[in-house]
Design a protein around this motif. Structure first.
Motif, PDB file in Angstrom:
ATOM      1  N   VAL A   1       0.832  -1.196   0.000  1.00  0.00           N
ATOM      2  CA  VAL A   1       0.000   0.000   0.000  1.00  0.00           C
ATOM      3  C   VAL A   1       0.869   1.250   0.000  1.00  0.00           C
ATOM      4  CG1 VAL A   1      -1.744   1.308   1.296  1.00  0.00           C
ATOM      5  CG2 VAL A   1      -1.838  -1.202   1.245  1.00  0.00           C
ATOM      6  N   ALA A   2       0.615   2.140  -0.959  1.00  0.00           N
ATOM      7  CA  ALA A   2       1.334   3.421  -1.007  1.00  0.00           C
ATOM      8  C   ALA A   2       0.402   4.535  -0.554  1.00  0.00           C
ATOM      9  CB  ALA A   2       1.822   3.698  -2.431  1.00  0.00           C
ATOM     10  N   ILE A   3       0.918   5.390   0.311  1.00  0.00           N
ATOM     11  CA  ILE A   3       0.115   6.490   0.845  1.00  0.00           C
ATOM     12  C   ILE A   3       0.725   7.810   0.393  1.00  0.00           C
ATOM     13  CG2 ILE A   3      -0.686   7.597   2.968  1.00  0.00           C
ATOM     14  CD1 ILE A   3      -0.512   4.743   4.233  1.00  0.00           C
ATOM     15  N   ILE A   4      -0.054   8.581  -0.344  1.00  0.00           N
ATOM     16  CA  ILE A   4       0.419   9.866  -0.869  1.00  0.00           C
ATOM     17  C   ILE A   4      -0.190  10.976  -0.021  1.00  0.00           C
ATOM     18  CG2 ILE A   4       0.487  11.376  -2.899  1.00  0.00           C
ATOM     19  CD1 ILE A   4       2.096   8.736  -3.165  1.00  0.00           C
ATOM     20  N   GLY A   5       0.640  11.661   0.742  1.00  0.00           N
ATOM     21  CA  GLY A   5       0.168  12.667   1.700  1.00  0.00           C
ATOM     22  C   GLY A   5       0.208  12.067   3.093  1.00  0.00           C
ATOM     23  N   LEU A   6       1.094  12.593   3.977  1.00  0.00           N
ATOM     24  CA  LEU A   6       1.324  11.934   5.267  1.00  0.00           C
ATOM     25  C   LEU A   6       0.913  12.819   6.445  1.00  0.00           C
ATOM     26  CD1 LEU A   6       4.689  10.251   4.224  1.00  0.00           C
ATOM     27  CD2 LEU A   6       2.522   9.077   4.670  1.00  0.00           C
ATOM     28  N   GLY A   7      -0.268  13.419   6.324  1.00  0.00           N
ATOM     29  CA  GLY A   7      -0.825  14.204   7.438  1.00  0.00           C
ATOM     30  C   GLY A   7      -1.651  13.327   8.363  1.00  0.00           C
ATOM     31  N   LEU A   8      -2.688  13.914   8.949  1.00  0.00           N
ATOM     32  CA  LEU A   8      -3.523  13.182   9.917  1.00  0.00           C
ATOM     33  C   LEU A   8      -4.072  11.888   9.338  1.00  0.00           C
ATOM     34  CD1 LEU A   8      -5.276  12.900  12.536  1.00  0.00           C
ATOM     35  CD2 LEU A   8      -6.976  14.346  11.409  1.00  0.00           C
ATOM     36  N   LEU A   9      -4.698  11.965   8.156  1.00  0.00           N
ATOM     37  CA  LEU A   9      -5.335  10.769   7.591  1.00  0.00           C
ATOM     38  C   LEU A   9      -4.318   9.795   7.022  1.00  0.00           C
ATOM     39  CD1 LEU A   9      -8.479  10.039   7.238  1.00  0.00           C
ATOM     40  CD2 LEU A   9      -7.915  12.270   8.185  1.00  0.00           C
ATOM     41  N   GLY A  10      -3.357  10.321   6.259  1.00  0.00           N
ATOM     42  CA  GLY A  10      -2.335   9.456   5.679  1.00  0.00           C
ATOM     43  C   GLY A  10      -1.507   8.785   6.760  1.00  0.00           C
TER      44      GLY A  10
ATOM     45  N   LEU B   1      -4.679   8.212  -1.904  1.00  0.00           N
ATOM     46  CA  LEU B   1      -4.338   9.632  -1.949  1.00  0.00           C
ATOM     47  C   LEU B   1      -4.932  10.316  -0.711  1.00  0.00           C
ATOM     48  CD1 LEU B   1      -5.092  10.226  -5.738  1.00  0.00           C
ATOM     49  CD2 LEU B   1      -2.846   9.832  -4.671  1.00  0.00           C
ATOM     50  N   CYS B   2      -4.048  10.866   0.117  1.00  0.00           N
ATOM     51  CA  CYS B   2      -4.485  11.499   1.379  1.00  0.00           C
ATOM     52  C   CYS B   2      -4.089  12.966   1.379  1.00  0.00           C
ATOM     53  CB  CYS B   2      -3.869  10.766   2.572  1.00  0.00           C
ATOM     54  SG  CYS B   2      -4.268   9.007   2.620  1.00  0.00           S
ATOM     55  N   VAL B   3      -4.409  13.648   0.284  1.00  0.00           N
ATOM     56  CA  VAL B   3      -4.087  15.079   0.145  1.00  0.00           C
ATOM     57  C   VAL B   3      -5.401  15.861   0.139  1.00  0.00           C
ATOM     58  CG1 VAL B   3      -1.982  14.547  -1.139  1.00  0.00           C
ATOM     59  CG2 VAL B   3      -4.109  14.972  -2.404  1.00  0.00           C
TER      60      VAL B   3
ATOM     61  N   VAL C   1      -6.460   2.619  -7.276  1.00  0.00           N
ATOM     62  CA  VAL C   1      -6.191   3.936  -6.693  1.00  0.00           C
ATOM     63  C   VAL C   1      -7.430   4.381  -5.928  1.00  0.00           C
ATOM     64  CG1 VAL C   1      -5.698   6.372  -7.160  1.00  0.00           C
ATOM     65  CG2 VAL C   1      -4.519   4.567  -8.473  1.00  0.00           C
ATOM     66  N   SER C   2      -7.239   4.742  -4.667  1.00  0.00           N
ATOM     67  CA  SER C   2      -8.335   5.233  -3.851  1.00  0.00           C
ATOM     68  C   SER C   2      -7.894   6.516  -3.147  1.00  0.00           C
ATOM     69  CB  SER C   2      -8.776   4.162  -2.841  1.00  0.00           C
ATOM     70  OG  SER C   2      -9.968   4.561  -2.177  1.00  0.00           O
ATOM     71  N   ASP C   3      -8.738   7.031  -2.266  1.00  0.00           N
ATOM     72  CA  ASP C   3      -8.434   8.288  -1.598  1.00  0.00           C
ATOM     73  C   ASP C   3      -9.193   8.339  -0.281  1.00  0.00           C
ATOM     74  OD1 ASP C   3     -11.031   8.749  -2.858  1.00  0.00           O
ATOM     75  OD2 ASP C   3     -10.761  10.795  -2.145  1.00  0.00           O
TER      76      ASP C   3
ATOM     77  N   THR D   1       4.439   2.085   1.833  1.00  0.00           N
ATOM     78  CA  THR D   1       5.350   3.128   1.374  1.00  0.00           C
ATOM     79  C   THR D   1       4.588   4.448   1.414  1.00  0.00           C
ATOM     80  OG1 THR D   1       4.641   2.742  -0.899  1.00  0.00           O
ATOM     81  CG2 THR D   1       6.660   1.617  -0.179  1.00  0.00           C
ATOM     82  N   GLY D   2       5.331   5.558   1.346  1.00  0.00           N
ATOM     83  CA  GLY D   2       4.625   6.826   1.395  1.00  0.00           C
ATOM     84  C   GLY D   2       5.456   7.957   0.832  1.00  0.00           C
ATOM     85  N   TRP D   3       4.772   9.055   0.565  1.00  0.00           N
ATOM     86  CA  TRP D   3       5.408  10.262   0.064  1.00  0.00           C
ATOM     87  C   TRP D   3       4.559  11.453   0.478  1.00  0.00           C
ATOM     88  CZ3 TRP D   3       3.712  13.979  -3.559  1.00  0.00           C
ATOM     89  CH2 TRP D   3       4.689  14.920  -3.955  1.00  0.00           C
ATOM     90  N   ASP D   4       5.208  12.576   0.699  1.00  0.00           N
ATOM     91  CA  ASP D   4       4.492  13.830   0.959  1.00  0.00           C
ATOM     92  C   ASP D   4       5.227  14.936   0.212  1.00  0.00           C
ATOM     93  OD1 ASP D   4       2.380  14.929   3.293  1.00  0.00           O
ATOM     94  OD2 ASP D   4       3.800  16.431   2.569  1.00  0.00           O
TER      95      ASP D   4
END
Lengths: 304, 304
Positions: free
Chosen positions: A6-15, A69-71, A93-95, A32-35
């Motif tokens: 699972v890849a998480i794009i955006g690492l704030g509260l939800l990500g 996508l957690c942006v 792809v989800s969000d 994995t993740g990216w912000d």
């Protein structure tokens, strides 16, 4: 089928919460993740929000069979475009965005031919950023999935199982209906809370220090959600404009009616209105979405 | 001077909490009480809200040097008239009502020649009745005392010390200013919460079960104060009409401005408004009137 990476794009509260929840409840799944913000990436690495924080969005999604996508809603299209070249052929792809018709359209345009299944976990706190997330954020909360008409049922089932594993209860819903329901349960409350806190801040006859001192009389309940992330909420209101304006119109009519009851001294109308709202509170407590204890049971969900 | 015998008229959330707090923090003070409802009197006796629950208001106040009226604002005048014949010559009569100009007038009319010093402890929960009270309700909360111009300073000082002994922080204020400050920090928030919960209940396209299920998105924060006692709040709005209508007018103007920003898509205006409200939340937490922890620190004040 089930997801293995699972890849998480955006690492704030939800990500961040999603990354921590996957590690806690789905320990065999790679994360994995990216912000976009380098400081957020550094802090996400320190807190271990995902197994591997990458320096590019493309690297983060390259091996993933699920990308979330957690942006902010307004940044979804650009985030999708950034990852598009590196996506696996079999990826979903989800969000986690709060308005679904807008997001569905933005992702479909940015990702032609890709399996897109939007979702919205109805969970959060007033905090934001990479320090705000915690693994139990989704426990007993609802996650609404809004599959497009041509979605693969096996992929929808896999995404449902994913959120259930993280502690959520899943409901499938049409995106348009989602946007109407959330306009009243979430978007309108936030708009009103932002308004009243601003109104109180602007009074000339009452000092801000007085507003703060006597906030236990009711005002403080509004300030919690009025402290939510400004960028996220700007995007929610702009992307779910029609439903929000519709709810606002109804709210204003109801407020005007109560205002009139006060002006003419109609105590019975006030009493009747104030009595029926009690029953709704009771139902929310019975459904487990809040708690009658003085701490609202929020200590059960405390993470940090 | 200090009080040695306190009579509490009305044994709901505020009256019961006051009785329990006196017994806990001022163990040498005698407490008596009365409530118009026989079932409330019976329950008050079982819970020991005061040392002695009397069957008549006159008997309850006969030996008291401090009488505190803890009834809805609209019932203050009748309660004062009921106890008038039995009051000691040196008694101080006070109250806990949420609007002070109206109460000051009602008590002055019902109790000519009696020392009346109105007060308002800014504390409460959404619960009501004889089972709702707890001894620590007033800890770290403000109690606003609104002495009339001709009040005896020694009596005002004694009443201040009384509330401080119960854990409150005391502020003296003009009754008119009190009513303005509380209109924004307490009365307007309650009116808006009652309104939005009613609006959500009336929607035809969204079921009540959906509103309840997805209330964690923000709505549930409003339902807590919309579950407050209907009689008490009817009386508050009718008795503080001018200030409430003034605040409502300002709120409506501000909401209309935000509505316009949404309609025309002015993201910058929305972002600016949502950013400044965050600072107020921070101040409330710093002042100790709320808490950043997920349970808002309410567990510190839990009583039952």
């Amino acid at each position: 089928m089930s997801f293995r990476s699972v890849a998480i794009i955006g690492l704030g509260l939800l990500g961040g919460s999603t990354g921590l929840a996957v590690q806690k409840f789905l320990p065999d799944v790679q994360t994995t993740g990216w912000d976009a913000n380098p400081e957020t990436r550094a802090r996400a690495t320190e807190r271990g929000l995902v197994h591997t924080v990458h320096d590019s969005a493309e690297d983060a999604v390259r091996d993933a069979d699920l990308v979330i996508l957690c942006v902010p809603v307004g940044a979804m299209g650009a985030a999708a475009a950034a990852i598009a070249p590196a996506l696996r052929a079999d990826v979903v792809v989800s969000d986690v965005g709060s308005s679904k018709q807008f997001v569905a359209k933005a992702l479909a345009e940015a990702l032609p031919g890709v399996a897109v299944i939007p979702a919205h976990p109805v969970a959060g706190t007033e905090r934001s950023g990479p320090d705000a997330g915690f693994a139990t954020l989704f426990q007993k909360r609802w996650c609404i999935i809004t599959p497009p008409a041509d979605a693969d049922p096996a992929q929808v089932a896999a995404l449902s199982q994913f959120w259930e594993a993280l502690g959520a209860k899943v409901e499938l819903m049409d995106a348009q209906h989602h946007d109407l329901v959330l306009a009243v349960t979430s978007h309108l409350p936030h708009l009103i809370a932002y308004t009243i806190v601003g109104t109180a801040d602007d009074l000339e006859g009452v000092t801000q220090s007085e507003v703060i001192k006597y906030s236990a009389g009711g005002f403080r309940d509004f300030t919690r959600i009025a402290a939510s992330d400004p960028t996220m909420w700007r995007d929610v209101f702009l992307s779910n404009k029609d439903a929000v304006l519709e709810m606002l119109q109804r709210f204003t009519e109801d407020l005007t009616a109560l205002q009139r009851s006060i002006r003419v001294g109609d105590g019975q109308a006030l009493f009747d209105q104030f009595s029926r709202t009690r029953a709704i509170r009771r139902s929310i407590i019975e459904e487990g979405q809040d708690d009658a204890r003085p701490d609202f049971g929020r200590s059960d969900h405390a993470g940090s």
